[in-house]
Write a protein that holds these residues in place. Structure first.
Motif, mmCIF file in Angstrom:
data_model
loop_
_atom_site.group_PDB
_atom_site.id
_atom_site.type_symbol
_atom_site.label_atom_id
_atom_site.label_comp_id
_atom_site.label_asym_id
_atom_site.label_seq_id
_atom_site.Cartn_x
_atom_site.Cartn_y
_atom_site.Cartn_z
ATOM 1 N N ARG A 1 8.513 62.712 49.253
ATOM 2 C CA ARG A 1 7.895 61.590 49.994
ATOM 3 C C ARG A 1 6.803 62.311 50.786
ATOM 4 O O ARG A 1 5.557 61.714 50.929
ATOM 5 C CB ARG A 1 7.839 60.575 49.558
ATOM 6 C CG ARG A 1 9.440 59.920 48.682
ATOM 7 C CD ARG A 1 9.425 58.625 48.806
ATOM 8 N NE ARG A 1 10.450 58.684 49.635
ATOM 9 C CZ ARG A 1 10.768 57.798 50.780
ATOM 10 N NH1 ARG A 1 10.963 56.888 50.244
ATOM 11 N NH2 ARG A 1 11.431 58.048 52.072
ATOM 12 N N THR B 1 8.659 71.543 47.676
ATOM 13 C CA THR B 1 9.372 71.065 46.886
ATOM 14 C C THR B 1 10.649 71.709 46.924
ATOM 15 O O THR B 1 10.469 73.048 47.114
ATOM 16 C CB THR B 1 8.940 71.220 45.160
ATOM 17 O OG1 THR B 1 7.416 70.980 45.359
ATOM 18 C CG2 THR B 1 9.139 71.019 43.899
ATOM 19 N N GLU C 1 15.785 62.669 48.025
ATOM 20 C CA GLU C 1 16.237 62.712 48.898
ATOM 21 C C GLU C 1 17.839 62.148 49.681
ATOM 22 O O GLU C 1 18.351 63.417 50.493
ATOM 23 C CB GLU C 1 14.884 61.885 49.685
ATOM 24 C CG GLU C 1 13.776 62.196 49.913
ATOM 25 C CD GLU C 1 12.764 61.535 50.436
ATOM 26 O OE1 GLU C 1 11.793 61.616 49.556
ATOM 27 O OE2 GLU C 1 12.482 60.695 51.647
ATOM 28 N N TYR D 1 12.822 68.507 42.796
ATOM 29 C CA TYR D 1 11.985 67.488 43.402
ATOM 30 C C TYR D 1 10.921 68.059 44.860
ATOM 31 O O TYR D 1 10.914 68.871 45.076
ATOM 32 C CB TYR D 1 12.608 65.839 43.819
ATOM 33 C CG TYR D 1 13.684 65.849 45.075
ATOM 34 C CD1 TYR D 1 14.601 66.402 45.691
ATOM 35 C CD2 TYR D 1 13.005 65.663 45.965
ATOM 36 C CE1 TYR D 1 15.146 67.037 46.655
ATOM 37 C CE2 TYR D 1 13.138 65.339 47.710
ATOM 38 C CZ TYR D 1 14.812 65.854 48.021
ATOM 39 O OH TYR D 1 14.892 66.248 49.478
ATOM 40 N N THR D 2 9.962 66.744 44.753
ATOM 41 C CA THR D 2 8.526 66.792 45.766
ATOM 42 C C THR D 2 9.275 65.733 46.158
ATOM 43 O O THR D 2 9.307 64.892 46.330
ATOM 44 C CB THR D 2 7.351 67.107 44.884
ATOM 45 O OG1 THR D 2 7.522 68.016 43.978
ATOM 46 C CG2 THR D 2 6.909 67.375 46.498
ATOM 47 N N SER E 1 12.288 60.307 44.086
ATOM 48 C CA SER E 1 12.069 61.643 45.131
ATOM 49 C C SER E 1 12.963 60.810 46.353
ATOM 50 O O SER E 1 13.589 61.581 46.703
ATOM 51 C CB SER E 1 10.320 61.383 46.069
ATOM 52 O OG SER E 1 9.891 62.240 44.649
ATOM 53 N N GLY F 1 6.810 64.061 43.047
ATOM 54 C CA GLY F 1 6.961 62.724 43.718
ATOM 55 C C GLY F 1 5.816 62.597 44.737
ATOM 56 O O GLY F 1 6.252 61.819 46.252
#
Lengths: 256, 256
Positions: free
Chosen positions: A246, A235, B98, A243-244, B94, A133
């Motif tokens: 933004r 991450t 988040e 997830y990574t 992402s 991401g």
């Protein structure tokens, strides 16, 4: 000999395996083809029908296969060169242009189109969550066509600059020690707590996804049917997903 | 409040614009949805129908939009969050994770799936030829969510290690000088003869593709509707196509 107006070459991406991931554009090209050219397991994915000739060939003959496709197009054939994933990512598109460059001058008149597909790293990322991401690098870990030293340089450069990474062809029987070395470099460049995911047989029956910190990763976790994704230092796991974010990891900003 | 078993969130990639590039998997999810959430131009791509509510929102509210999608899923809605391209590449996946991480604990029980799509750089690469046919890096040039200094670091690292590169969000009115600076860094890191391609409105009406050596590139060649692809030192033109060979450029091997 002049090029037939009716012949063409399409280099088409079949996606990672699940037929629901093949685009309509690729389906349409396959429906119009007279000839299919490709590596044996990818040609097996094409439904036989009257008027369609399947030309399956072994691995590592990509440029010969591409030349065969181009030659058939000059004879008026409508040829689809099939790739797994996306043809532009470590697949047949570059091989066709290599053959075009070294081939007969009249081949330059052939109508050639590249049709994109869902490449393995993005199918894997979707199954994992969103590990790519943020800025990322895609690296082919096979040293068939480049020196291993260059692969080491790129792993280190990408890791130190805070890129997430996706690896194609991470490990084969003919070079069992290299992926162990790659993991060592990644631990040095990214730190042992960075997450690494192993996605095997993505979107196919028996798919497996394993995520561990780099410090716990072992070479046996990957083989040639695995796409490997390394996150950046930010991450993380949330629920069942990796997830990574933004936004950028702070420590890399200050290291810049 | 418990999560309804019937609700779910799918984060779906619509591809770059051409409807023939939407996968069947995404079409099926859209057909089952009760609610569509996304940025205004992407929601406009969805055919209205009875039983489907469209929730279009403006840019830069990605996490709010994601939280709205998650909340609706807990109420039993079947929500598709639409992204252009692939949701995992500088898009909504992402942002949803988040929101999940910062949101209500019961959201962790929601069934969330990411469905890949054809991302802009791979659609652009296919139209250009095969400029990403070797190791490459994908970089978002917007400094909304990371410091510009980190972008400079990554451009230099990727260029010096011989990666081809794809840039998303290369240039906007609010930061007109940054892309000029990016071109300067690229010329230093990659050399002025390296090819750069500007793909605007890829697969849409009015698509334009321009390829020039880095020394002739100007900032005005890009805007926010452009994907920019820089080759490596071995990227070349053959016929109407630009491609990067699968093998490694020699000079980078020796610099390693």
């Amino acid at each position: 000999m002049s090029v037939s107006e009716n012949g063409w070459v399409v280099i088409a991406g079949l996606g990672p395996g699940d037929e629901a991931l093949v685009t309509q554009e690729v389906r349409d090209a396959l429906a119009q083809a007279t000839d299919i050219v490709g590596y044996i397991p990818y040609v097996k994915r094409i439904e036989p029908r009257d008027g369609l000739t399947l030309h399956a060939s072994d691995n590592r003959v990509e440029v010969d296969r591409a030349a065969h496709a181009l030659e058939m197009a000059t004879e008026g054939k409508r040829v689809v060169v099939v790739s797994s994933g996306d043809p532009g990512v470590f697949a047949m598109a570059s091989a066709v242009f290599e053959a075009l460059e070294d081939g007969k001058p009249e081949w330059l008149d052939i109508d050639i189109k590249v049709l994109p597909g869902i490449t393995a790293m993005l199918a894997a990322a979707a199954q994992i969550g969103a590990p790519l991401g943020h800025d990322f690098a895609a690296i082919n870990l096979s040293d068939n066509l480049k020196p291993w030293s260059l692969i080491e340089t790129r792993l280190r450069a990408a890791g130190e600059a805070g890129f997430a990474m996706a690896f194609y062809n991470p490990r084969s029987k003919s070079r069992p020690h290299q992926f162990a070395r790659a993991l060592e470099i990644l631990r040095e460049a990214c730190g042992g707590d960075t997450l690494i995911s192993f996605a095997r047989d993505v979107t196919k029956p028996g798919q497996t996804i394993t995520t561990v910190p780099l410090k716990d990763a072992t070479p046996e976790m990957a083989d040639m049917r695995t796409v490997v994704i390394v996150g950046n230092s930010d991450t993380r796991v949330v629920g069942r997903y990796v997830y990574t974010p933004r936004y950028a990891p702070d420590q890399e900003g200050s290291a810049a």
